[in-house]
Design a protein around this motif. Structure first.
Motif, PDB file in Angstrom:
ATOM      1  N   GLY A 328       3.286   5.543 -20.975  1.00 37.26           N
ATOM      2  CA  GLY A 328       4.449   5.857 -20.218  1.00 37.26           C
ATOM      3  C   GLY A 328       5.136   7.342 -20.627  1.00 37.26           C
ATOM      4  O   GLY A 328       5.656   7.672 -19.687  1.00 37.26           O
ATOM      5  N   THR A 329       5.023   7.694 -21.669  1.00 37.96           N
ATOM      6  CA  THR A 329       5.308   9.126 -22.252  1.00 37.96           C
ATOM      7  C   THR A 329       4.699  10.311 -21.713  1.00 37.96           C
ATOM      8  O   THR A 329       5.123  11.079 -21.100  1.00 37.96           O
ATOM      9  CB  THR A 329       5.552   8.881 -23.766  1.00 37.96           C
ATOM     10  OG1 THR A 329       4.299   8.753 -24.363  1.00 37.96           O
ATOM     11  CG2 THR A 329       6.556   8.166 -24.170  1.00 37.96           C
ATOM     12  N   LEU A 330       3.233   9.854 -21.753  1.00 43.29           N
ATOM     13  CA  LEU A 330       2.193  10.673 -21.075  1.00 43.29           C
ATOM     14  C   LEU A 330       2.522  11.145 -19.539  1.00 43.29           C
ATOM     15  O   LEU A 330       2.615  11.985 -19.279  1.00 43.29           O
ATOM     16  CB  LEU A 330       0.885  10.291 -21.263  1.00 43.29           C
ATOM     17  CG  LEU A 330      -0.385  11.255 -20.662  1.00 43.29           C
ATOM     18  CD1 LEU A 330      -0.401  12.583 -21.181  1.00 43.29           C
ATOM     19  CD2 LEU A 330      -1.685  10.453 -20.636  1.00 43.29           C
ATOM     20  N   LEU A 331       2.977   9.911 -18.958  1.00 45.61           N
ATOM     21  CA  LEU A 331       3.157  10.166 -17.425  1.00 45.61           C
ATOM     22  C   LEU A 331       4.622  10.478 -17.115  1.00 45.61           C
ATOM     23  O   LEU A 331       5.006  10.558 -16.102  1.00 45.61           O
ATOM     24  CB  LEU A 331       2.739   8.690 -16.812  1.00 45.61           C
ATOM     25  CG  LEU A 331       1.419   8.260 -16.722  1.00 45.61           C
ATOM     26  CD1 LEU A 331       1.224   7.022 -16.376  1.00 45.61           C
ATOM     27  CD2 LEU A 331       0.445   9.569 -15.941  1.00 45.61           C
ATOM     28  N   GLY A 332       5.365  10.543 -18.225  1.00 42.63           N
ATOM     29  CA  GLY A 332       6.732  11.186 -18.063  1.00 42.63           C
ATOM     30  C   GLY A 332       7.723  10.081 -17.634  1.00 42.63           C
ATOM     31  O   GLY A 332       8.965  10.382 -16.934  1.00 42.63           O
ATOM     32  N   MET A 333       7.225   8.796 -17.777  1.00 41.75           N
ATOM     33  CA  MET A 333       8.216   7.609 -17.188  1.00 41.75           C
ATOM     34  C   MET A 333       8.965   7.167 -18.235  1.00 41.75           C
ATOM     35  O   MET A 333       9.957   6.398 -17.965  1.00 41.75           O
ATOM     36  CB  MET A 333       6.958   6.596 -16.795  1.00 41.75           C
ATOM     37  CG  MET A 333       6.204   6.737 -15.488  1.00 41.75           C
ATOM     38  SD  MET A 333       5.071   5.607 -15.139  1.00 41.75           S
ATOM     39  CE  MET A 333       4.379   6.353 -13.657  1.00 41.75           C
ATOM     40  N   THR A 344      12.780   6.908 -17.891  1.00 44.47           N
ATOM     41  CA  THR A 344      13.316   8.437 -17.046  1.00 44.47           C
ATOM     42  C   THR A 344      13.491   8.227 -15.652  1.00 44.47           C
ATOM     43  O   THR A 344      13.224   7.319 -15.061  1.00 44.47           O
ATOM     44  CB  THR A 344      12.043   9.407 -17.481  1.00 44.47           C
ATOM     45  OG1 THR A 344      10.918   9.124 -16.627  1.00 44.47           O
ATOM     46  CG2 THR A 344      11.743   9.649 -18.990  1.00 44.47           C
ATOM     47  N   GLU A 345      13.898   9.461 -15.148  1.00 38.17           N
ATOM     48  CA  GLU A 345      14.156   9.248 -13.674  1.00 38.17           C
ATOM     49  C   GLU A 345      12.906   9.071 -13.015  1.00 38.17           C
ATOM     50  O   GLU A 345      12.741   8.341 -11.730  1.00 38.17           O
ATOM     51  CB  GLU A 345      14.702  10.739 -13.260  1.00 38.17           C
ATOM     52  CG  GLU A 345      14.930  10.758 -11.664  1.00 38.17           C
ATOM     53  CD  GLU A 345      15.635  12.232 -11.627  1.00 38.17           C
ATOM     54  OE1 GLU A 345      15.730  12.644 -10.355  1.00 38.17           O
ATOM     55  OE2 GLU A 345      16.040  12.989 -12.471  1.00 38.17           O
ATOM     56  N   VAL A 346      11.833   9.733 -13.667  1.00 33.24           N
ATOM     57  CA  VAL A 346      10.310   9.591 -13.039  1.00 33.24           C
ATOM     58  C   VAL A 346      10.002   8.146 -12.886  1.00 33.24           C
ATOM     59  O   VAL A 346       9.520   7.524 -12.041  1.00 33.24           O
ATOM     60  CB  VAL A 346       9.398  10.326 -13.404  1.00 33.24           C
ATOM     61  CG1 VAL A 346       7.951  10.231 -13.138  1.00 33.24           C
ATOM     62  CG2 VAL A 346       9.703  11.822 -13.183  1.00 33.24           C
ATOM     63  N   GLY A 347      10.454   7.487 -14.285  1.00 29.96           N
ATOM     64  CA  GLY A 347       9.930   6.104 -14.251  1.00 29.96           C
ATOM     65  C   GLY A 347      10.596   5.162 -13.541  1.00 29.96           C
ATOM     66  O   GLY A 347      10.213   4.186 -12.783  1.00 29.96           O
ATOM     67  N   VAL A 360       1.630   5.672  -4.015  1.00 32.52           N
ATOM     68  CA  VAL A 360       1.831   7.096  -3.706  1.00 32.52           C
ATOM     69  C   VAL A 360       2.538   7.859  -4.846  1.00 32.52           C
ATOM     70  O   VAL A 360       2.121   8.870  -5.220  1.00 32.52           O
ATOM     71  CB  VAL A 360       2.482   7.246  -2.465  1.00 32.52           C
ATOM     72  CG1 VAL A 360       2.768   8.605  -2.135  1.00 32.52           C
ATOM     73  CG2 VAL A 360       1.671   6.528  -1.266  1.00 32.52           C
ATOM     74  N   VAL A 361       3.539   7.066  -5.374  1.00 33.62           N
ATOM     75  CA  VAL A 361       4.269   7.698  -6.494  1.00 33.62           C
ATOM     76  C   VAL A 361       3.440   7.891  -7.838  1.00 33.62           C
ATOM     77  O   VAL A 361       3.314   8.773  -8.440  1.00 33.62           O
ATOM     78  CB  VAL A 361       5.529   6.742  -7.005  1.00 33.62           C
ATOM     79  CG1 VAL A 361       6.335   7.260  -8.078  1.00 33.62           C
ATOM     80  CG2 VAL A 361       6.459   6.778  -5.677  1.00 33.62           C
ATOM     81  N   PHE A 362       2.881   6.851  -7.923  1.00 29.53           N
ATOM     82  CA  PHE A 362       1.686   6.857  -9.268  1.00 29.53           C
ATOM     83  C   PHE A 362       0.549   7.823  -9.097  1.00 29.53           C
ATOM     84  O   PHE A 362       0.424   8.634 -10.225  1.00 29.53           O
ATOM     85  CB  PHE A 362       1.141   5.376  -9.536  1.00 29.53           C
ATOM     86  CG  PHE A 362       0.256   5.429 -10.904  1.00 29.53           C
ATOM     87  CD1 PHE A 362       0.892   5.097 -11.803  1.00 29.53           C
ATOM     88  CD2 PHE A 362      -1.090   5.775 -10.707  1.00 29.53           C
ATOM     89  CE1 PHE A 362       0.174   4.772 -12.913  1.00 29.53           C
ATOM     90  CE2 PHE A 362      -1.866   5.767 -11.983  1.00 29.53           C
ATOM     91  CZ  PHE A 362      -1.147   5.271 -13.182  1.00 29.53           C
ATOM     92  N   ALA A 363       0.284   8.087  -7.892  1.00 25.33           N
ATOM     93  CA  ALA A 363      -0.873   9.127  -7.620  1.00 25.33           C
ATOM     94  C   ALA A 363      -0.184  10.539  -8.031  1.00 25.33           C
ATOM     95  O   ALA A 363      -0.869  11.320  -8.684  1.00 25.33           O
ATOM     96  CB  ALA A 363      -1.550   8.953  -6.405  1.00 25.33           C
ATOM     97  N   ASP A 364       0.967  10.705  -7.484  1.00 28.31           N
ATOM     98  CA  ASP A 364       1.648  11.920  -7.662  1.00 28.31           C
ATOM     99  C   ASP A 364       1.988  12.209  -9.176  1.00 28.31           C
ATOM    100  O   ASP A 364       1.767  13.349  -9.670  1.00 28.31           O
ATOM    101  CB  ASP A 364       3.014  12.097  -6.758  1.00 28.31           C
ATOM    102  CG  ASP A 364       3.466  13.416  -7.018  1.00 28.31           C
ATOM    103  OD1 ASP A 364       3.164  14.392  -6.714  1.00 28.31           O
ATOM    104  OD2 ASP A 364       4.727  13.374  -7.504  1.00 28.31           O
TER     105      ASP A 364
END
Length: 439
Positions: A328-333, A344-347, A360-364
């Motif tokens: 989750g932290t690696l992906l900024g979530m 986070t906002e991304v999460g 689509v969101v996960f791929a980005d």
């Protein structure tokens, strides 16, 4: 006074495939007389190997271990060990199990029987001397293991995850029993060294906590626990110390993992991944589905939630949550700060998306934060026919990582890429192809 000292210990083993695996790297530790030290770390940090090295059971490849100033070249004479799995002989009674170590030392029958009964009584097992292990509960079996260690009159008691196989109440009771034995000066017992992945346990028991990083095991922090005994788990000072250790275990790894450079050339990007330190580039062993489930739970707490509370709510050890938290932290979530986790906002963007848009969101997100996923995608786009052999990626990763680690990293990247519909993988033919959605 220094009782046991490890200086710049390195330990390597040879794998079945003939590869050299480094388990411990430049490890130094001093156990002083009269203190309790906890070795804390995630699974795979080499905690048990280090404990056995200090006990003289596993010789270091380089560096040294000494007991009261004398370098060890065999079992440590001042140490007795208690194991997670109890390690009792099922065909022997409680009394006979406790006597085993004394018998191995050649102590006479009458003397060892007297010593065994005294140890059994000190740990609260009087009346069960003639019982067999199958007749005992898990907590009582561990008491036998502790009595078997104490009967040897050790200077130091080494404990390897001694309470992890027990229920919560039994484990808490036994922790207090061990602390009482230590504070009462039972026999010659002066110091305790306990391996654990339970942060609350480390703070409750230890005067000092040595935190290990993983792959290979190395010391990342040495934290004094200056709290009065007995310790109140609900006291603000106790909770602050727990949060501090959570921060060390989660924050240090996340800080390095989040700094992922972009790679302009796909194949050179994979090579760059292989050339960098695997400890800084390890993809956490977490599935997108598991991460989605964790985000959904954490998102239910607008102000976030403490990791200890989260683990308790899920009936998990915090150690089990670390891969998901790292992902989750690696992906900024997720944001983890001093043992407190928030989305986070991304999460929230991923968590709030419907099933189709979530991919689509996960791929980005994966393309932005995970160099290996990005490198595979770009390599596929620049290949002539939009396909690559998976072994090409694995071979490049193997430049700096053992084969099993390289393959694990490859398959995690494939799972994340598949979930985001970036690429697909035919395991039978070992062929990577771009997903139709990506095209």
């Amino acid at each position: 006074m220094n009782m046991i000292q490890a200086s710049h210990v390195n330990t390597t083993f040879m794998s079945d495939k003939g590869e050299e695996l480094t388990v411990l790297k430049d490890m130094s530790l001093t156990l002083q007389e009269g203190e309790i030290v906890a070795i804390l770390g995630r699974s795979g940090a080499g905690k048990s190997t280090f404990l056995r090295t200090l006990a003289g059971l596993v010789p270091p490849t380089s560096g040294s271990v000494s007991y009261r100033g004398k370098e060890l070249h065999g079992p440590n004479p001042g140490v007795a060990m208690v194991f997670q799995t109890f390690a009792l002989m099922p065909w022997l009674t409680v009394k006979s199990n406790v006597e085993l170590g004394l018998q191995a030392r050649g102590v006479g029958r009458k003397e060892r029987a007297q010593a065994a009964l005294q140890a059994i009584d000190s740990i609260g097992l009087d009346g069960f001397e003639s019982a067999y292990p199958k007749e005992l509960s898990g907590g009582m079996r561990q008491r036998v293991g502790i009595a078997r260690a104490l009967v040897l009159q050790p200077d130091a008691l080494f404990m390897d995850e001694p309470f992890s196989a027990l229920d919560v109440l039994t484990a808490e009771n036994l922790r207090q029993e061990v602390l009482n034995l230590w504070s009462n000066g039972e026999g010659k017992l002066r110091s305790i060294l306990i391996v654990t992945h339970n942060i609350e346990e480390a703070v409750q028991m230890a005067d000092r906590v040595v935190v290990l990083g993983s792959h290979p095991g190395h010391v990342i922090a040495n934290v004094d626990v200056n709290l009065p005994r007995p310790r109140d788990k609900h006291a603000p000072e106790f909770e602050d110390m727990v949060d501090r250790l959570y921060s060390i275990l989660t924050g240090r790894g996340n800080e390095t993992m989040s700094k992922s450079p972009r790679t302009p050339n796909p194949l050179s990007g994979v090579k760059q991944m292989a050339a960098e330190s695997p400890t800084n580039r390890m993809l956490p062993d977490a599935t997108p589905g598991g991460l989605a489930g964790l985000l959904e739970i954490v998102a239910g707490y607008p102000d976030g939630i403490d990791l200890a509370e989260l683990a308790s709510a899920l009936s998990f050890e915090v150690d089990d949550l670390f891969p998901l938290l790292d992902a989750g932290t690696l992906l900024g979530m997720l944001d983890v700060n001093r043992g407190h986790v928030t989305v986070t906002e991304v999460g929230h963007r991923w968590n709030d998306a419907d099933i189709l848009n979530s991919k689509v969101v996960f791929a980005d997100i994966a393309m932005s934060h995970v160099p290996l996923v990005r490198a595979i995608d770009r390599a596929l786009r620049q290949s002539r026919n939009g396909s690559l052999h998976g072994d090409l990626i694995v071979d490049l990763l193997r430049n700096k990582e053992p084969e099993d680690v390289a393959r694990k990293q490859f398959h995690i990247a494939i799972e994340w890429g598949r979930y985001g519909e970036l690429f697909d993988y035919d395991a039978d033919d070992d062929i990577l192809t771009l997903d139709e959605a990506a095209l």
